[in-house]
Design a protein around this motif. Sequence first.
Motif, PDB file in Angstrom:
ATOM      1  N   THR A  14       1.213  -1.105   0.197  1.00  0.00           N
ATOM      2  CA  THR A  14      -0.134   0.033   0.376  1.00  0.00           C
ATOM      3  C   THR A  14       1.048   1.084   0.251  1.00  0.00           C
ATOM      4  N   GLN A  16       2.221   3.586  -1.912  1.00  0.00           N
ATOM      5  CA  GLN A  16       1.033   4.599  -3.043  1.00  0.00           C
ATOM      6  C   GLN A  16       2.490   5.593  -3.099  1.00  0.00           C
ATOM      7  N   VAL A  77       1.209   5.382   2.451  1.00  0.00           N
ATOM      8  CA  VAL A  77       0.900   5.112   3.340  1.00  0.00           C
ATOM      9  C   VAL A  77       0.842   4.769   4.051  1.00  0.00           C
TER      10      VAL A  77
END
Length: 135
Positions: A14, A16, A77
Motif C-alpha cells: 500500500t 502508493q 501509506v
Amino acid sequence: MKTAEKSLDILLKTMQPIHNPGEFVFCTCKELTAINSLDVISIFKEQEGYTVILKKDKADQLLLSYSFIASWITLKVHSSLEAVGFTAAFSNVLASAGISCNVVAACYHDHIFVKSADTKKAMDLLNSFSEIQTK
C-alpha cells in the motif's frame, strides 16, 4: 487518528508513491536567519551546520549552493517510525536499478528524493514493486 502501519507486508502493498511537482535541493547553512520557514521542506541540524531541503528556485533566490537536483516522491501509506525493513525494501529496488535515493522518514510518511532525471523510472519501479507484493 489512524494508527501508523508497522507490517512490512502491508506497507509494501500500500505504499502508493506520489510525485510532488518541482525540483528540490539539499543546501547547507551555518544559520537559518535568511530562510523563511514556510519555504523549507526539511531541516536537519548536524555538527557542521544545518542541512536544508527546499525548492531549487528558492535556493537560487537565496544564492545557496547545492550539487544535487532532486525530485520528491512521497509514499502515501502512513508508515510507523518503528516499521522494520520498509526503507531497506524500497531503497534496494531503486539501488538495483542504479538509482540513488535520499530518504526522510517523518511521522506520517516516508519521503524519497531521487535525481530529477530518474523520476519516471523510480516511480515506475516503486509502483511495480508494490503491485508485485499484492499478488
